[in-house]
Write an enzyme that holds these catalytic residues in place. Structure first.
Site, PDB file in Angstrom:
ATOM      1  N   GLU A  58       8.907  87.211 111.679  1.00 38.18           N
ATOM      2  CA  GLU A  58       7.899  87.934 112.455  1.00 38.18           C
ATOM      3  C   GLU A  58       7.375  89.132 111.666  1.00 38.18           C
ATOM      4  OE1 GLU A  58       7.645  90.648 116.461  1.00 38.18           O
ATOM      5  OE2 GLU A  58       8.702  88.731 116.624  1.00 38.18           O
ATOM      6  N   LYS A 111      17.973  97.220 123.773  1.00 39.36           N
ATOM      7  CA  LYS A 111      16.976  96.686 122.855  1.00 39.36           C
ATOM      8  C   LYS A 111      16.782  97.712 121.752  1.00 39.36           C
ATOM      9  CE  LYS A 111      12.035  95.992 122.183  1.00 39.36           C
ATOM     10  NZ  LYS A 111      10.677  96.158 122.754  1.00 39.36           N
ATOM     11  N   GLU A 120      -2.676  98.824 119.223  1.00 36.62           N
ATOM     12  CA  GLU A 120      -1.992  99.490 120.337  1.00 36.62           C
ATOM     13  C   GLU A 120      -2.471 100.920 120.546  1.00 36.62           C
ATOM     14  OE1 GLU A 120       2.561 100.311 121.931  1.00 36.62           O
ATOM     15  OE2 GLU A 120       2.199  98.989 120.228  1.00 36.62           O
ATOM     16  N   GLU A 137      11.392  91.670 126.906  1.00 38.06           N
ATOM     17  CA  GLU A 137      11.027  92.734 125.973  1.00 38.06           C
ATOM     18  C   GLU A 137       9.768  93.450 126.464  1.00 38.06           C
ATOM     19  OE1 GLU A 137       9.707  93.179 121.269  1.00 38.06           O
ATOM     20  OE2 GLU A 137      10.745  91.365 121.933  1.00 38.06           O
ATOM     21  N   LYS A 149       3.508  89.916 110.430  1.00 38.12           N
ATOM     22  CA  LYS A 149       2.821  91.179 110.666  1.00 38.12           C
ATOM     23  C   LYS A 149       2.365  91.818 109.352  1.00 38.12           C
ATOM     24  CE  LYS A 149       5.004  92.194 115.100  1.00 38.12           C
ATOM     25  NZ  LYS A 149       6.017  92.996 115.832  1.00 38.12           N
TER      26      LYS A 149
END
Length: 469
Positions: free
Chosen positions: A448, A220, A269, A313, A452
């Site tokens: 995406e 990834k 986060e 993911e 964002k």
């Protein structure tokens, strides 16, 4: 904002002079700090004033636990460049505290952050942000549910001019006591937005990553991009922070002003919170949009929970965090399944994680083990970083890096600097990224990043919503 009274200044002066005497006897600098109770404050009002007077500062408003930290002024710095370790900064901080003089309800603390990748090529717009720096601000405020305090801090040598140091701190208080303009308007964009790379080139890099993953060369990788938008006048930082706080009150708000640059954002986060030997963090990976109404919002959320791609993911991030904490000898507990974390324009998969560590492990030791997580870099870290350096086409700087604070016990709190923008006068560099796995579609990943980016673009916009490019 309240300031020390005459008796408190006298005590602070005496501590500084004592610190200079100790420095002369021991042949090294001495850390001196005095913590004083103070009244609650609005940090963004002080940010506006600091901006108006060109003062360096660092702000972090964190959630769960709710805490506001604001440091102002030019202070002593723990600095590392070009591959030096964050744990090395932690060791030097412990050395600073040998023989320290401190009084009051709190010990000294540092604020700062680090680049996403210290080894990556650097671009000039990130020139004022080093690989990693933790700053001892001369004036440091801390606000928590159980009270507020002001820290006076200094790192003094034998030949320190105490009177000059006190005058500099008095001047800071004088400047912060002068209210700044409360104008909330933003300047209009001018010219054409400039992406770090064209959309087709970025999507081609995603396609190349997918092929590498399918060949087994990567597992990834996270690819990011930025968009530079220029405005007709300098961007007002404090009003932008107020908008971000209002739009997403559950986010961690941060801003660091260094020279002519301010890096700021409202990130969902947390990287790690360490207190009393207990680390709290969470895996945040897997993304979809919010729906136009409750029914569509629910459908999108359930589709995210059911997506094999997004769960894979997400699980990579959970495993990586667990392994990083276990390398420190921690006993780790993580939820069995992710939950939905809903933000104004996005919803994510989130798994809370907690670990018990020994009291000798500092927060920067934890950060060094966890950063960068697969959520911001990829899995198979070495290969992922090599791919990013070769194909991403930008300098992330501090975007997706750790930003936070550390106290005298090496406890602290660091967030991941996402949903962020680097402001330089009238220029705004806006950043976003997404995770690429074997079944990623380049056009979907590009959209995406658009989603964002939209939150920050809209926060900068006057009076109406816009879609980013």
């Amino acid at each position: 904002m309240s300031r020390p009274d005459a008796e408190q200044w006298e005590r602070w002066c005496a501590m500084l002079e004592q610190g200079c005497s100790r420095a002369a006897r021991e042949g090294r600098q001495v850390l001196v700090s005095l913590a004083l109770p103070c009244e609650p404050f609005d940090a963004l009002t002080q940010v506006a004033t600091a901006e108006a007077h060109g003062l360096p500062y660092a702000l972090l408003e964190s959630r769960e636990p709710d805490r506001v930290l604001l440091g102002v002024g030019r202070g002593s710095e723990l600095l590392c460049e070009h591959g030096a370790s964050l744990s090395g900064l932690s060791l030097r901080w412990r050395q600073w505290q040998v023989g320290a003089l401190q009084e009051g309800v709190s010990g000294p603390l540092l604020m700062g952050g680090a680049r996403f990748d210290a080894a990556a090529p650097r671009h000039s717009h990130w020139g004022e942000f080093p690989s990693a720096v933790m700053t001892l601000y001369p004036l440091q405020w801390l606000q928590a549910p159980d009270g507020c305090c002001l820290l006076l801090q200094a790192w003094v040598a034998a030949d320190c001019d105490v009177e000059a140091l006190l005058n500099r701190q008095q001047t800071l208080f004088d400047l912060l006591g002068r209210p700044a303009s409360t104008v909330e308007a933003f300047a209009e964009p001018v010219g054409t937005d400039q992406p770090s790379v064209p959309a087709a080139q970025w999507q081609a890099a995603v396609g190349e990553a997918v092929q590498c993953i399918r060949r087994g060369e990567l597992h990834k990788v996270v690819l990011a991009r930025h968009v530079l938008r220029r405005h007709s006048a300098p961007i007002a930082v404090a009003p932008l922070l107020r908008r971000l706080r209002k739009r997403n009150p559950s986010a961690h708000l941060f801003a660091i002003r260094r020279g002519q640059s301010c890096f700021l954002g409202a990130t969902p986060e947390r990287l790690a919170h360490l207190q009393g030997g207990v680390v709290s963090t969470h895996a945040l990976a897997g993304t979809t949009a919010r729906g136009a109404d409750e029914a569509s919002d629910g459908r999108l959320g359930q589709a995210l929970m059911a997506s094999a791609k997004e769960r894979e993911e997400h699980d990579l991030v959970v495993r990586s965090i667990r392994q990083g904490l276990e390398r420190l000898g921690a006993s780790v507990q993580a939820a069995d399944a992710p939950e939905l974390r809903r933000l104004p324009t996005l919803q994510h998969l989130s798994t809370p994680i907690e670990a018990e560590l020994g009291l000798q492990t500092g927060v920067l030791d934890v950060i060094e083990q966890l950063h960068p997580t697969p959520a911001v870099a990829g899995a198979g870290l070495g290969q992922a970083l090599a791919f990013i350096r070769q194909h991403e086409g930008l300098d992330r700087g501090w975007y997706a890096g750790p930003v936070g604070w550390m106290n005298g016990q090496a406890e602290g709190d660091f967030v991941v600097a996402l949903r962020s923008v680097l402001v330089q006068g009238a220029d705004a560099y806006l950043y976003a990224g997404c995770g690429v796995v074997a079944d990623s579609l380049p056009e979907h990943e590009y959209q995406e990043t658009c989603l964002k980016l939209s939150g920050m673009f809209n926060a900068l916009q006057v009076g109406h919503e816009v879609a980013p490019v």
